[in-house]
Design a protein around this motif. Structure first.
Motif, PDB file in Angstrom:
ATOM      1  N   GLU A   1     -63.479   5.818 -52.346  1.00 30.59           N
ATOM      2  CA  GLU A   1     -64.993   6.189 -52.283  1.00 30.59           C
ATOM      3  C   GLU A   1     -65.636   5.730 -53.572  1.00 30.59           C
ATOM      4  O   GLU A   1     -66.623   5.350 -53.577  1.00 30.59           O
TER       5      GLU A   1
ATOM      6  N   ARG B   1     -60.859   9.662 -51.743  1.00 30.81           N
ATOM      7  CA  ARG B   1     -61.956  10.091 -52.630  1.00 30.81           C
ATOM      8  C   ARG B   1     -61.779   9.041 -53.835  1.00 30.81           C
ATOM      9  O   ARG B   1     -62.971   8.618 -54.190  1.00 30.81           O
TER      10      ARG B   1
ATOM     11  N   LYS C   1     -65.422   5.675 -40.732  1.00 33.92           N
ATOM     12  CA  LYS C   1     -66.953   6.014 -40.971  1.00 33.92           C
ATOM     13  C   LYS C   1     -67.200   6.452 -42.204  1.00 33.92           C
ATOM     14  O   LYS C   1     -68.025   6.260 -43.071  1.00 33.92           O
ATOM     15  N   ARG C   2     -66.044   7.395 -42.947  1.00 34.71           N
ATOM     16  CA  ARG C   2     -66.449   7.948 -44.080  1.00 34.71           C
ATOM     17  C   ARG C   2     -66.485   6.916 -45.180  1.00 34.71           C
ATOM     18  O   ARG C   2     -67.043   6.827 -46.103  1.00 34.71           O
ATOM     19  N   LEU C   3     -65.573   5.737 -44.966  1.00 36.57           N
ATOM     20  CA  LEU C   3     -65.485   4.561 -46.051  1.00 36.57           C
ATOM     21  C   LEU C   3     -66.591   3.633 -45.665  1.00 36.57           C
ATOM     22  O   LEU C   3     -66.476   2.573 -46.490  1.00 36.57           O
TER      23      LEU C   3
ATOM     24  N   GLN D   1     -62.763   8.149 -37.817  1.00 36.22           N
ATOM     25  CA  GLN D   1     -63.489   9.182 -38.815  1.00 36.22           C
ATOM     26  C   GLN D   1     -63.540   8.578 -39.877  1.00 36.22           C
ATOM     27  O   GLN D   1     -64.351   8.765 -40.845  1.00 36.22           O
ATOM     28  N   ILE D   2     -62.075   8.054 -40.414  1.00 34.97           N
ATOM     29  CA  ILE D   2     -61.912   7.905 -41.857  1.00 34.97           C
ATOM     30  C   ILE D   2     -62.911   6.481 -42.031  1.00 34.97           C
ATOM     31  O   ILE D   2     -63.061   6.097 -43.043  1.00 34.97           O
TER      32      ILE D   2
END
Length: 260
Positions: free
Chosen positions: A48, A45, A86-88, A83-84
């Motif tokens: 991000e 978080r 893509k999140r970042l 997955q991580i």
């Protein structure tokens, strides 16, 4: 004078007394993209909120290329890491011939790589490429050096990573060509860049000896920058290096070396 490359800096190796999110924010302010190592070490978080553009990150947690159990584990943790990533918004997810442990040493050292191991490694990377296609991400395979930093690591030489990635020949699997490691283990940097060019996803740099910024050692990085540009390479160049003294001066030296 401008740089034809996208410049990135490994946040793990500089300002080590500062929180990682501070480092990412400062690199963004200075116009650099950001490289990371293992994502479980950080608060996602907070990463991000920095607004940084992440160039590369370790693309797996555990696993190996060349045996059945290791390959299954690598695929499992690589899919989790995708997955991580893509999140970042990480552009490239990085792999090695085997998992690395304390001090960068291989978790399972291997002095002799057999023919069946080569075939298994290629098969594992083909599976990674297919998974990357499903997930919409890109993985890279990084070369390492055996004499100084990573003894006993299989598929470590640039010659090895090029053979594997070119044999899979998939747009979701590229090379992370680390010139610091090439210089220690193989040399002939410009010709190595030429040979690897069709498959390069990112070029990483540090000077030798010492693994500090360009200009602190024996590598003529301005000449390499010119050669890369003349080859038509305009992709990312990441400084994965310590600062010999002042960090901001080190970053200025990196930028100057890759400004034409």
């Amino acid at each position: 004078m401008l740089t034809p490359f996208t410049l990135a800096v490994c946040a793990e190796m500089i300002w080590q007394e500062k929180p990682i999110e501070w480092r990412c924010s400062r690199l963004k302010e200075m116009g650099f993209q950001v490289g990371l190592w293992n994502w479980p070490d950080h608060d996602l978080r907070k990463l991000e909120t920095t607004g940084a553009t992440f160039s590369i990150m370790n693309g797996y947690l555990t696993g190996r290329l060349a045996d059945d159990d290791g390959a299954d584990e690598l695929l499992r943790t690589a899919r989790q890491t995708a997955q991580i990533g893509k999140r970042l918004g990480v552009a490239r997810l990085n792999l090695h011939g085997t998992g690395l442990g304390e001090g960068g040493l291989p978790a399972l050292p291997c002095e002799v790589v057999t023919g069946p191991m080569w075939l298994k490694a290629r098969d594992t990377l083909a599976r990674v490429a297919d998974m990357a296609e499903e997930e919409g991400v890109v993985f890279t395979l990084e070369n390492l050096n055996l004499p100084v930093d990573h003894p006993g690591t299989p598929f470590a030489r640039a010659e090895d990573t090029l053979a594997l990635v070119s044999s899979v020949n998939h747009p979701r699997l590229r090379l992370n060509l680390d010139l610091y490691h090439v210089q220690i283990g193989e040399g002939n940097l410009i010709e190595t860049c030429k040979a690897c060019l069709p498959w390069i996803g990112e070029v990483q740099v540090a000077d030798v000896p010492g693994r500090c910024e360009p200009g602190t050692g024996e590598i003529n990085y301005p000449a390499i920058a010119r050669a890369l540009a003349n080859m038509g390479y305009s992709g990312p160049v990441g400084m994965e290096a310590f600062a010999k003294a002042d960090v901001e001066k080190a970053l200025e030296a990196f930028k100057a070396a890759f400004t034409l």
